[in-house]
Design a protein around this motif. Structure first.
Motif, PDB file in Angstrom:
ATOM      1  N   MET A  50     -18.822   1.740  -3.295  1.00  0.00           N
ATOM      2  CA  MET A  50     -17.683   0.939  -3.730  1.00  0.00           C
ATOM      3  C   MET A  50     -18.145  -0.175  -4.658  1.00  0.00           C
ATOM      4  N   ILE A  57     -19.953   3.523   2.430  1.00  0.00           N
ATOM      5  CA  ILE A  57     -18.880   3.514   1.435  1.00  0.00           C
ATOM      6  C   ILE A  57     -19.453   3.087   0.092  1.00  0.00           C
ATOM      7  N   ARG A  62     -15.545   5.477  -3.064  1.00  0.00           N
ATOM      8  CA  ARG A  62     -14.390   4.617  -3.323  1.00  0.00           C
ATOM      9  C   ARG A  62     -14.618   3.700  -4.526  1.00  0.00           C
ATOM     10  N   ASP A  91     -14.240   2.126  -7.993  1.00  0.00           N
ATOM     11  CA  ASP A  91     -13.146   2.064  -8.955  1.00  0.00           C
ATOM     12  C   ASP A  91     -13.626   2.479 -10.345  1.00  0.00           C
ATOM     13  N   THR A 144      -9.689   0.060   0.251  1.00  0.00           N
ATOM     14  CA  THR A 144     -11.010   0.352   0.811  1.00  0.00           C
ATOM     15  C   THR A 144     -11.336  -0.616   1.941  1.00  0.00           C
TER      16      THR A 144
END
Length: 216
Positions: free
Chosen positions: A9, A7, A87, A89, A22
């Motif tokens: 992130m 992931i 994921r 932001d 998430t």
């Protein structure tokens, strides 16, 4: 065979566990017996046309005071993962664009990346919604302060927002006679150098909203 989920992130240390979707996805994957790996944006790199990542395998929990434990940290090709979730932001800056290019390179070599890097790059969170006008309140998008002022004068109670933000950052409600109108427009547009959005305020938002995440 155990699924390996990577992931991309923000750092786990920086999230708000109570409302971070998430983290909820990571926990759900873990409950299915998957191995979960956090990949930070700066951990992606290319060596001889192979996309690799510096990552850490983690164990997550729903404890809001201690929501993850690091199991190990290493670097491997992204191809070692069964799938990678993007994921990260906003802000959606050039570093974000470069991240989509790297993930797209891995995708072209067979890695499953969700959402598709090209789609994330092309579908701005604010502007993409304008393709569904029946679902949008009256709105305007411009870097011209006068156009934004004219919209405010017409509707009087409006919401100003940047196009690249998230989580309520730099969002302003401006009502009738608000003396801060000028400085809000100057701040959001950078004195006419950046596009910004303005929408008519919808009172029903005070009752909350519902967001649906689809994972296929």
């Amino acid at each position: 065979m155990t699924v390996k989920l990577g992931i991309v992130m923000d750092p786990l240390e920086s999230i708000k566990p109570r409302k971070d979707s998430t983290l909820a996805m990571m926990y759900a994957a873990q409950e299915r017996g998957w191995r979960v790996f956090e990949i930070q944006q700066q951990g992606l790199f290319v060596n001889n046309n192979e996309v690799l990542a510096r990552h850490r395998e983690v164990r997550v929990s729903l404890d809001e005071t201690a929501w993850f434990t690091t199991l190990n940290t290493t670097s491997t090709p992204l191809a070692d993962f069964d799938l990678v979730l993007l994921r990260k932001d906003p802000p959606f800056d050039m570093e974000y664009v470069y991240t989509t290019y790297l993930l797209e390179l891995a995708e072209k070599k067979g890695l499953l990346v969700l959402n598709r890097p090209s789609s994330v790059r092309d579908c701005n969170e604010k502007l993409y919604a304008l393709q569904f006008p029946d679902c949008c309140p009256p709105h305007a998008v411009s870097r011209d302060p006068q156009i934004l002022r004219d919209f405010y004068e017409e509707h009087q109670d409006v919401i100003f927002k940047p196009l690249d933000g998230m989580g309520g950052a730099s969002i302003f409600r401006v009502g009738p006679g608000d003396k801060n109108l000028g400085v809000i427009i100057e701040t959001l547009t950078g004195h006419g150098q950046r596009q910004a959005m303005v929408q008519r305020f919808i009172p029903e938002i005070e009752d909350g909203d519902t967001r649906i995440l689809l994972i296929n």
